[in-house]
Motif scaffolding. Structure first.
Motif, PDB file in Angstrom:
ATOM      1  N   ALA A   1     -10.606  67.200  11.171  1.00  0.00           N
ATOM      2  CA  ALA A   1      -9.774  66.331  12.001  1.00  0.00           C
ATOM      3  C   ALA A   1      -9.664  64.971  11.339  1.00  0.00           C
ATOM      4  CB  ALA A   1     -10.358  66.190  13.404  1.00  0.00           C
ATOM      5  N   GLY A   2      -8.533  64.341  11.542  1.00  0.00           N
ATOM      6  CA  GLY A   2      -8.335  63.003  11.007  1.00  0.00           C
ATOM      7  C   GLY A   2      -7.352  62.252  11.867  1.00  0.00           C
ATOM      8  N   ALA A   3      -7.376  60.940  11.745  1.00  0.00           N
ATOM      9  CA  ALA A   3      -6.459  60.125  12.544  1.00  0.00           C
ATOM     10  C   ALA A   3      -6.154  58.831  11.817  1.00  0.00           C
ATOM     11  CB  ALA A   3      -7.056  59.827  13.912  1.00  0.00           C
ATOM     12  N   ASN A   4      -5.020  58.276  12.159  1.00  0.00           N
ATOM     13  CA  ASN A   4      -4.592  56.982  11.668  1.00  0.00           C
ATOM     14  C   ASN A   4      -4.349  56.117  12.901  1.00  0.00           C
ATOM     15  OD1 ASN A   4      -3.601  54.859  10.170  1.00  0.00           O
ATOM     16  ND2 ASN A   4      -1.645  55.847   9.686  1.00  0.00           N
ATOM     17  N   PHE A   5      -5.207  55.121  13.112  1.00  0.00           N
ATOM     18  CA  PHE A   5      -5.120  54.248  14.282  1.00  0.00           C
ATOM     19  C   PHE A   5      -4.324  53.008  13.888  1.00  0.00           C
ATOM     20  CE2 PHE A   5      -9.253  56.486  14.455  1.00  0.00           C
ATOM     21  CZ  PHE A   5      -8.981  57.302  15.533  1.00  0.00           C
ATOM     22  N   MET A   6      -3.051  52.985  14.240  1.00  0.00           N
ATOM     23  CA  MET A   6      -2.155  51.939  13.765  1.00  0.00           C
ATOM     24  C   MET A   6      -2.023  50.766  14.729  1.00  0.00           C
ATOM     25  SD  MET A   6       0.651  54.515  12.111  1.00  0.00           S
ATOM     26  CE  MET A   6       0.808  55.433  13.620  1.00  0.00           C
ATOM     27  N   LYS A   7      -1.920  51.063  16.020  1.00  0.00           N
ATOM     28  CA  LYS A   7      -1.738  50.018  17.028  1.00  0.00           C
ATOM     29  C   LYS A   7      -2.587  50.363  18.242  1.00  0.00           C
ATOM     30  CE  LYS A   7       3.086  49.228  15.717  1.00  0.00           C
ATOM     31  NZ  LYS A   7       4.481  49.296  16.205  1.00  0.00           N
ATOM     32  N   PRO A   8      -3.087  49.376  18.948  1.00  0.00           N
ATOM     33  CA  PRO A   8      -3.943  49.675  20.098  1.00  0.00           C
ATOM     34  C   PRO A   8      -3.187  50.322  21.254  1.00  0.00           C
ATOM     35  CG  PRO A   8      -3.537  47.321  19.956  1.00  0.00           C
ATOM     36  CD  PRO A   8      -2.929  47.940  18.734  1.00  0.00           C
ATOM     37  N   VAL A   9      -3.923  51.123  21.994  1.00  0.00           N
ATOM     38  CA  VAL A   9      -3.456  51.689  23.254  1.00  0.00           C
ATOM     39  C   VAL A   9      -4.429  51.178  24.299  1.00  0.00           C
ATOM     40  CG1 VAL A   9      -3.076  53.834  24.536  1.00  0.00           C
ATOM     41  CG2 VAL A   9      -2.487  53.716  22.103  1.00  0.00           C
ATOM     42  N   LYS A  10      -3.905  50.749  25.452  1.00  0.00           N
ATOM     43  CA  LYS A  10      -4.734  50.061  26.431  1.00  0.00           C
ATOM     44  C   LYS A  10      -4.731  50.735  27.795  1.00  0.00           C
ATOM     45  CE  LYS A  10      -3.156  45.874  24.286  1.00  0.00           C
ATOM     46  NZ  LYS A  10      -2.043  45.023  24.486  1.00  0.00           N
ATOM     47  N   TYR A  11      -5.690  50.308  28.591  1.00  0.00           N
ATOM     48  CA  TYR A  11      -5.790  50.757  29.980  1.00  0.00           C
ATOM     49  C   TYR A  11      -4.447  50.570  30.678  1.00  0.00           C
ATOM     50  CZ  TYR A  11      -6.752  50.470  34.956  1.00  0.00           C
ATOM     51  OH  TYR A  11      -6.701  50.638  36.314  1.00  0.00           O
ATOM     52  N   GLY A  12      -4.016  51.613  31.380  1.00  0.00           N
ATOM     53  CA  GLY A  12      -2.773  51.551  32.143  1.00  0.00           C
ATOM     54  C   GLY A  12      -1.522  51.885  31.362  1.00  0.00           C
ATOM     55  N   ASP A  13      -1.619  51.995  30.030  1.00  0.00           N
ATOM     56  CA  ASP A  13      -0.448  52.377  29.243  1.00  0.00           C
ATOM     57  C   ASP A  13      -0.038  53.804  29.601  1.00  0.00           C
ATOM     58  OD1 ASP A  13      -0.372  49.976  27.852  1.00  0.00           O
ATOM     59  OD2 ASP A  13      -1.220  50.788  25.997  1.00  0.00           O
ATOM     60  N   ASP A  14       1.257  54.010  29.735  1.00  0.00           N
ATOM     61  CA  ASP A  14       1.804  55.345  29.986  1.00  0.00           C
ATOM     62  C   ASP A  14       2.191  55.918  28.626  1.00  0.00           C
ATOM     63  OD1 ASP A  14       2.957  57.644  30.970  1.00  0.00           O
ATOM     64  OD2 ASP A  14       4.454  56.624  32.189  1.00  0.00           O
ATOM     65  N   ILE A  15       1.284  56.718  28.055  1.00  0.00           N
ATOM     66  CA  ILE A  15       1.497  57.219  26.698  1.00  0.00           C
ATOM     67  C   ILE A  15       2.015  58.652  26.717  1.00  0.00           C
ATOM     68  CG2 ILE A  15      -0.208  55.681  25.676  1.00  0.00           C
ATOM     69  CD1 ILE A  15      -2.134  58.084  25.514  1.00  0.00           C
ATOM     70  N   GLU A  16       2.614  59.017  25.603  1.00  0.00           N
ATOM     71  CA  GLU A  16       3.075  60.382  25.399  1.00  0.00           C
ATOM     72  C   GLU A  16       2.383  60.914  24.141  1.00  0.00           C
ATOM     73  OE1 GLU A  16       7.214  62.878  25.269  1.00  0.00           O
ATOM     74  OE2 GLU A  16       7.203  60.955  24.225  1.00  0.00           O
ATOM     75  N   ILE A  17       1.883  62.134  24.235  1.00  0.00           N
ATOM     76  CA  ILE A  17       1.304  62.804  23.067  1.00  0.00           C
ATOM     77  C   ILE A  17       2.246  63.941  22.691  1.00  0.00           C
ATOM     78  CG2 ILE A  17      -0.673  64.008  22.104  1.00  0.00           C
ATOM     79  CD1 ILE A  17      -2.375  62.775  24.302  1.00  0.00           C
ATOM     80  N   VAL A  18       2.695  63.917  21.461  1.00  0.00           N
ATOM     81  CA  VAL A  18       3.614  64.929  20.946  1.00  0.00           C
ATOM     82  C   VAL A  18       2.858  65.724  19.880  1.00  0.00           C
ATOM     83  CG1 VAL A  18       5.826  65.344  19.813  1.00  0.00           C
ATOM     84  CG2 VAL A  18       5.561  63.380  21.365  1.00  0.00           C
ATOM     85  N   SER A  19       2.798  67.043  20.066  1.00  0.00           N
ATOM     86  CA  SER A  19       2.015  67.892  19.169  1.00  0.00           C
ATOM     87  C   SER A  19       2.828  69.090  18.711  1.00  0.00           C
ATOM     88  CB  SER A  19       0.751  68.390  19.879  1.00  0.00           C
ATOM     89  OG  SER A  19      -0.016  67.310  20.357  1.00  0.00           O
ATOM     90  N   ARG A  20       2.547  69.511  17.483  1.00  0.00           N
ATOM     91  CA  ARG A  20       3.193  70.711  16.939  1.00  0.00           C
ATOM     92  C   ARG A  20       2.324  71.291  15.834  1.00  0.00           C
ATOM     93  NH1 ARG A  20       5.956  70.737  12.204  1.00  0.00           N
ATOM     94  NH2 ARG A  20       5.915  68.801  11.051  1.00  0.00           N
ATOM     95  N   VAL A  21       2.465  72.587  15.617  1.00  0.00           N
ATOM     96  CA  VAL A  21       1.780  73.222  14.496  1.00  0.00           C
ATOM     97  C   VAL A  21       2.629  72.949  13.259  1.00  0.00           C
ATOM     98  CG1 VAL A  21       0.975  75.370  13.455  1.00  0.00           C
ATOM     99  CG2 VAL A  21       0.676  74.990  15.912  1.00  0.00           C
ATOM    100  N   ALA A  22       2.051  72.234  12.308  1.00  0.00           N
ATOM    101  CA  ALA A  22       2.771  71.900  11.082  1.00  0.00           C
ATOM    102  C   ALA A  22       2.751  73.048  10.089  1.00  0.00           C
ATOM    103  CB  ALA A  22       2.168  70.657  10.437  1.00  0.00           C
ATOM    104  N   GLU A  23       1.671  73.857  10.153  1.00  0.00           N
ATOM    105  CA  GLU A  23       1.540  74.942   9.187  1.00  0.00           C
ATOM    106  C   GLU A  23       0.613  76.024   9.726  1.00  0.00           C
ATOM    107  OE1 GLU A  23      -0.125  75.596   4.619  1.00  0.00           O
ATOM    108  OE2 GLU A  23      -0.307  73.623   5.555  1.00  0.00           O
ATOM    109  N   PHE A  24       1.073  77.263   9.626  1.00  0.00           N
ATOM    110  CA  PHE A  24       0.217  78.423   9.868  1.00  0.00           C
ATOM    111  C   PHE A  24      -0.161  79.008   8.520  1.00  0.00           C
ATOM    112  CE2 PHE A  24       2.068  78.740  14.209  1.00  0.00           C
ATOM    113  CZ  PHE A  24       0.897  78.916  14.918  1.00  0.00           C
ATOM    114  N   ARG A  25      -1.440  79.292   8.365  1.00  0.00           N
ATOM    115  CA  ARG A  25      -1.933  80.010   7.190  1.00  0.00           C
ATOM    116  C   ARG A  25      -2.411  81.371   7.687  1.00  0.00           C
ATOM    117  NH1 ARG A  25      -5.350  74.683   6.040  1.00  0.00           N
ATOM    118  NH2 ARG A  25      -3.658  73.351   5.284  1.00  0.00           N
TER     119      ARG A  25
END
Length: 140
Positions: free
Chosen positions: A65-89
């Motif tokens: 697992a890895g992540a790039n934390f670019m900008k803060p997300v705060k309490y009360g923010d209404d966030i969206e998580i968008v996910s997809r399978v980039a590659e099947f092996r």
């Protein structure tokens, strides 16, 4: 690369944040994990709690697992998580996640997971197995 994308929105709860109200970075991995399972449910039509039994696996084990934390997300923010399978092996797959706030990319991450079954010679161990074609096809 697959075309199926899963989106989930929620308001960040206080318990995910530090005293300054900023989300603890490790919480994003919890968000990613939840979205991966819900992504599989949405694509295959099999409920999260039935996936293992339905496909004869013990799970979709996280191996990297890895992540790039670019900008803060705060309490009360209404966030969206968008996910997809980039590659099947053959027996593994890579999931990409994006955390958005009002359409603005805040953080992104990846997970590599394996299609895990019980080892036939030792039930205390796991081994990988080929991902079924029907699962891959469900992601279009």
């Amino acid at each position: 690369m697959t075309s199926f994308t899963y989106r989930r929105s929620f308001v960040v709860p206080w318990g995910d944040c530090d005293p300054a109200g900023i989300v603890f970075n490790p919480k994003f991995f919890t968000y990613f994990d939840a979205n991966t399972w819900l992504l599989f449910e949405a694509a295959t039509g099999v409920k999260v709690h039935d996936i293992n039994e339905r496909f004869g696996i013990i799970g979709i084990a996280l191996v990297d697992a890895g992540a790039n934390f670019m900008k803060p997300v705060k309490y009360g923010d209404d966030i969206e998580i968008v996910s997809r399978v980039a590659e099947f092996r053959r027996s593994s797959f890579v999931v990409e996640h994006k955390i958005l706030l009002g359409g603005d990319l805040r953080n992104e991450g990846t997970e590599t997971r394996v299609w895990a079954i019980k080892h036939p010679d030792d039930p205390e161990r796991i081994k990988t197995s080929a991902i079924p074609d029907e699962v891959i096809k469900a992601f279009g």
